[in-house]
Design an enzyme around this catalytic site. Structure first.
Site, PDB file in Angstrom:
ATOM      1  N   TYR A 163      -4.783 -24.181  37.320  1.00  0.00           N
ATOM      2  CA  TYR A 163      -3.912 -24.463  35.951  1.00  0.00           C
ATOM      3  C   TYR A 163      -4.121 -23.085  35.010  1.00  0.00           C
ATOM      4  CZ  TYR A 163      -3.414 -29.350  36.451  1.00  0.00           C
ATOM      5  OH  TYR A 163      -3.051 -30.457  36.868  1.00  0.00           O
ATOM      6  N   ASP A 168       4.771 -28.545  29.914  1.00  0.00           N
ATOM      7  CA  ASP A 168       4.967 -26.919  29.637  1.00  0.00           C
ATOM      8  C   ASP A 168       5.320 -26.754  28.081  1.00  0.00           C
ATOM      9  OD1 ASP A 168       8.003 -27.596  29.307  1.00  0.00           O
ATOM     10  OD2 ASP A 168       8.263 -27.229  31.403  1.00  0.00           O
ATOM     11  N   HIS A 172       2.650 -36.730  29.842  1.00  0.00           N
ATOM     12  CA  HIS A 172       1.623 -36.153  30.774  1.00  0.00           C
ATOM     13  C   HIS A 172       0.860 -35.119  30.190  1.00  0.00           C
ATOM     14  CE1 HIS A 172       3.941 -37.701  34.535  1.00  0.00           C
ATOM     15  NE2 HIS A 172       3.337 -38.806  33.920  1.00  0.00           N
ATOM     16  N   CYS A 193     -12.564 -30.826  26.421  1.00  0.00           N
ATOM     17  CA  CYS A 193     -13.832 -31.241  27.247  1.00  0.00           C
ATOM     18  C   CYS A 193     -13.294 -32.171  28.173  1.00  0.00           C
ATOM     19  CB  CYS A 193     -14.794 -31.341  26.187  1.00  0.00           C
ATOM     20  SG  CYS A 193     -16.376 -31.979  27.271  1.00  0.00           S
ATOM     21  N   CYS A 247     -17.660 -26.723  27.178  1.00  0.00           N
ATOM     22  CA  CYS A 247     -17.458 -27.325  25.935  1.00  0.00           C
ATOM     23  C   CYS A 247     -18.606 -26.735  24.870  1.00  0.00           C
ATOM     24  CB  CYS A 247     -17.613 -28.737  26.079  1.00  0.00           C
ATOM     25  SG  CYS A 247     -17.742 -29.767  24.341  1.00  0.00           S
ATOM     26  N   THR A 294      14.366 -35.578  37.102  1.00  0.00           N
ATOM     27  CA  THR A 294      13.143 -36.157  37.668  1.00  0.00           C
ATOM     28  C   THR A 294      13.296 -36.890  38.755  1.00  0.00           C
ATOM     29  OG1 THR A 294      11.377 -37.695  37.173  1.00  0.00           O
ATOM     30  CG2 THR A 294      13.511 -38.144  36.144  1.00  0.00           C
TER      31      THR A 294
END
Ligand code: NAD
Ligand code: ZN
Length: 244
Positions: A67, A104, A119, A127, A147, A188
């Site tokens: 990520y 995004d 999403h 956290c 966290c 999509t």
């Protein structure tokens, strides 16, 4: 570019339009879609095997790093003509809802206002235990940042495979799909649920379904109009053809 003649007057008189977008809309900004091959370091993994609670439990650092890499990719890109055309459409249609599966943030960046991010958003970090959002976090190369409140592992605020969608956004998306006159499905593949079912919900309530995609999808046989090609070319041309 020529469009089916009945589509243009239909759009001109529409007062309620819902548009669902997917990774294809951001492809021309330089972001890979999910179905594109992963590249480089990540080529050996399938996104489905990285974007899940199981993957995070198994190897949180691997998922965090993936990520972090995608977050950097998103930061480096800008909206394309397709995103901006959707901003123009919003200005011209009295009730317009943009439902996106993209994480995004490029629709808001472009200037779209009524956006439902089904999403989540890759730029937000929270956290994994207590849901507290983190504004900053240390990024050593050894471990996943923690966290400040409870010490739980931080994670991106995106919806992983097998996780529930944010309830408010999903309810608003279903409502928009059920009540719109025209439903756009753009870029999509229409296989990730429950987003994929929105076009059918719209169609069952009598909406005209317009699909824009490079390739046919499972929705194509059910769509009233299928405009094949790049969203960054078709959407601006459509805006021009309808509103001049
Ligand atoms: P997908 O990767 O399954 O499908 C992309 C679709 O876009 C394909 O049908 C393809 O034919 C089409 N496409 C590709 N380039 C296009 C273009 N220039 N113009 C028009 N169509 C084009 O993506 P999905 O349906 O959004 O679902 C996959 C999941 O991936 C979603 O849950 C989403 O959260 C996640 N995802 C998001 C991003 C992002 O935020 N940019 C990127 C990758 C994946
Ligand atoms: Zn916490």
């Amino acid at each position: 570019m020529t469009f089916p003649p009945d589509l243009l007057p239909l759009l001109l008189r529409t007062s309620k339009l819902a548009a669902l977008t997917g990774a294809g809309v951001s492809q021309e900004s330089g972001l890979r879609t999910f179905r594109d091959a992963q590249s480089g370091l990540w080529a050996q993994y399938k996104p489905e095997d990285l974007a899940s609670p199981q993957a995070f439990a198994r190897d949180p650092k691997l998922v965090w790093d993936w990520y972090a890499w995608r977050r950097e990719a998103v930061k480096a890109v800008r909206p394309n003509a397709g995103h901006y055309a959707l901003v123009e459409i919003e200005k011209r249609i009295p009730q317009f809802t943009l439902i996106t599966q993209n994480v995004d943030g490029l629709h808001r960046f472009a200037g779209s206002k009524n956006v439902l991010e089904l999403h989540g958003n890759i730029q937000r970090v929270r956290c994994s235990e207590c849901y507290t959002f983190a504004e900053t976090w240390g990024d050593d190369s050894e471990s996943v940042p923690k966290c400040e409140v409870c010490g739980g592992l931080l994670r991106p605020d995106v919806v992983w495979f097998g996780e529930a969608l944010p309830r408010d956004s999903l309810e608003a998306a279903v409502e928009a799909a059920r009540t719109c006159e025209v439903f756009f499905s753009v870029g999509t593949s229409g296989v990730v649920q429950p987003a994929a079912s929105l076009a059918y919900a719209a169609r069952n309530r009598g909406a005209v379904v317009v699909e824009i995609n490079l390739e046919p999808t499972p929705l194509t046989p059910k769509a009233d109009f299928f405009l094949q090609g790049k969203s960054g070319e078709i959407l601006p041309a459509l805006v021009k053809a309808v509103w001049g």
